[in-house]
Write a protein that holds these residues in place. Structure first.
Motif, short mmCIF file in Angstrom:
data_model
loop_
_atom_site.label_atom_id
_atom_site.label_comp_id
_atom_site.label_asym_id
_atom_site.label_seq_id
_atom_site.Cartn_x
_atom_site.Cartn_y
_atom_site.Cartn_z
N GLN A 1 37.56 -58.72 -52.33
CA GLN A 1 37.26 -57.42 -52.90
C GLN A 1 38.35 -56.93 -53.82
O GLN A 1 38.12 -56.01 -54.62
CB GLN A 1 37.01 -56.43 -51.78
N VAL A 2 39.54 -57.48 -53.71
CA VAL A 2 40.64 -57.13 -54.59
C VAL A 2 41.38 -58.42 -54.95
O VAL A 2 41.51 -59.33 -54.13
CB VAL A 2 41.60 -56.11 -53.93
N THR A 3 41.82 -58.49 -56.19
CA THR A 3 42.58 -59.64 -56.66
C THR A 3 44.05 -59.28 -56.71
O THR A 3 44.42 -58.24 -57.26
CB THR A 3 42.10 -60.08 -58.05
N LEU A 4 44.87 -60.15 -56.15
CA LEU A 4 46.31 -59.94 -56.09
C LEU A 4 47.00 -61.15 -56.70
O LEU A 4 46.67 -62.29 -56.36
CB LEU A 4 46.78 -59.76 -54.64
N VAL A 5 47.95 -60.90 -57.57
CA VAL A 5 48.68 -61.98 -58.24
C VAL A 5 50.17 -61.76 -58.07
O VAL A 5 50.70 -60.75 -58.54
CB VAL A 5 48.32 -62.06 -59.73
N GLU A 6 50.83 -62.71 -57.42
CA GLU A 6 52.27 -62.65 -57.22
C GLU A 6 53.00 -63.38 -58.33
O GLU A 6 52.48 -64.35 -58.89
CB GLU A 6 52.67 -63.28 -55.87
N SER A 7 54.21 -62.94 -58.61
CA SER A 7 55.06 -63.63 -59.57
C SER A 7 56.51 -63.31 -59.25
O SER A 7 56.81 -62.41 -58.46
CB SER A 7 54.73 -63.23 -61.00
N GLY A 8 57.42 -64.05 -59.86
CA GLY A 8 58.84 -63.77 -59.73
C GLY A 8 59.61 -64.74 -58.86
O GLY A 8 60.84 -64.63 -58.76
N GLY A 9 58.93 -65.69 -58.24
CA GLY A 9 59.62 -66.66 -57.40
C GLY A 9 60.39 -67.67 -58.22
O GLY A 9 60.31 -67.72 -59.44
N GLY A 10 61.16 -68.50 -57.51
CA GLY A 10 61.93 -69.52 -58.18
C GLY A 10 62.98 -70.10 -57.26
O GLY A 10 62.95 -69.91 -56.04
N LEU A 11 63.92 -70.81 -57.86
CA LEU A 11 65.04 -71.43 -57.15
C LEU A 11 66.30 -70.63 -57.42
O LEU A 11 66.65 -70.41 -58.59
CB LEU A 11 65.22 -72.88 -57.60
N VAL A 12 66.96 -70.18 -56.36
CA VAL A 12 68.18 -69.39 -56.50
C VAL A 12 69.24 -69.92 -55.55
O VAL A 12 68.95 -70.64 -54.60
CB VAL A 12 67.94 -67.89 -56.23
N TRP A 13 70.50 -69.55 -55.83
CA TRP A 13 71.60 -69.92 -54.98
C TRP A 13 71.75 -68.92 -53.84
O TRP A 13 71.31 -67.78 -53.92
CB TRP A 13 72.91 -69.98 -55.76
N SER A 21 56.84 -59.58 -57.82
CA SER A 21 55.86 -58.59 -58.21
C SER A 21 54.49 -58.98 -57.69
O SER A 21 54.18 -60.17 -57.57
CB SER A 21 55.79 -58.45 -59.74
N CYS A 22 53.68 -57.99 -57.40
CA CYS A 22 52.31 -58.19 -56.94
C CYS A 22 51.42 -57.23 -57.72
O CYS A 22 51.50 -56.02 -57.53
CB CYS A 22 52.21 -57.93 -55.44
N VAL A 23 50.60 -57.77 -58.59
CA VAL A 23 49.71 -56.97 -59.42
C VAL A 23 48.30 -57.05 -58.86
O VAL A 23 47.77 -58.14 -58.64
CB VAL A 23 49.73 -57.44 -60.89
N ALA A 24 47.68 -55.89 -58.64
CA ALA A 24 46.37 -55.83 -58.03
C ALA A 24 45.32 -55.35 -59.01
O ALA A 24 45.61 -54.57 -59.93
CB ALA A 24 46.40 -54.88 -56.82
N SER A 25 44.10 -55.80 -58.81
CA SER A 25 42.97 -55.34 -59.59
C SER A 25 41.71 -55.42 -58.73
O SER A 25 41.67 -56.12 -57.73
CB SER A 25 42.79 -56.16 -60.87
N GLY A 26 40.68 -54.68 -59.15
CA GLY A 26 39.39 -54.75 -58.47
C GLY A 26 39.07 -53.57 -57.56
O GLY A 26 37.90 -53.31 -57.30
N ARG A 27 40.07 -52.89 -57.04
CA ARG A 27 39.90 -51.71 -56.22
C ARG A 27 41.01 -50.73 -56.53
O ARG A 27 41.96 -51.06 -57.23
CB ARG A 27 39.87 -52.05 -54.73
#
Length: 122
Positions: A1-13, A21-27
């Protein structure tokens, strides 16, 4: 019912920082609590953080208290997880999820993003 898209991950020391970040849409984003869970390969999803719809309540997993900060911007339909003083860990996928209840249990949430991978190297 809602779309969630995560971003910002990676490899760190060790000791580094990342902002997920989590961007939501649909509701209506502002009506829902937003939680974060981490899942390592072959393991159950573990609670990381949760924030209420109006930012009045937050909670954190014991292992991240004092190092992670939960926030959200309802005008942008976006939630953020600021991760600081990162400790060594193997690869894990961080998921955001939306729900009607303020909860630390993964089974209380229905809508999940695809996740973003985070690895902290020593």
């Amino acid at each position: 019912q809602v779309t969630l898209v995560e971003s910002g991950g990676g490899l760190v020391w060790t000791g580094g920082s990342l902002r997920l970040s989590c961007v939501a849409s649909g509701r209506d984003f502002s009506k829902y609590n937003i939680a974060w869970f981490r899942q390592a390969p072959g393991k159950e999803r573990e609670f990381v953080a949760v924030i209420s719809w109006n930012e009045e309540r937050t909670d954190y997993g014991d292992s991240v208290k004092g190092r992670f900060t939960n926030s959200r911007d309802n005008a942008k339909n976006t939630a953020y997880l600021q991760m600081s003083s990162l400790q060594p860990e193997g690869p894990g996928v961080y998921y955001c999820t939306a729900g009607a209840f303020f909860s630390t249990r993964s089974d209380m949430y229905d809508d999940w993003g695809q996740g973003t991978q985070v690895t902290v190297s020593s």
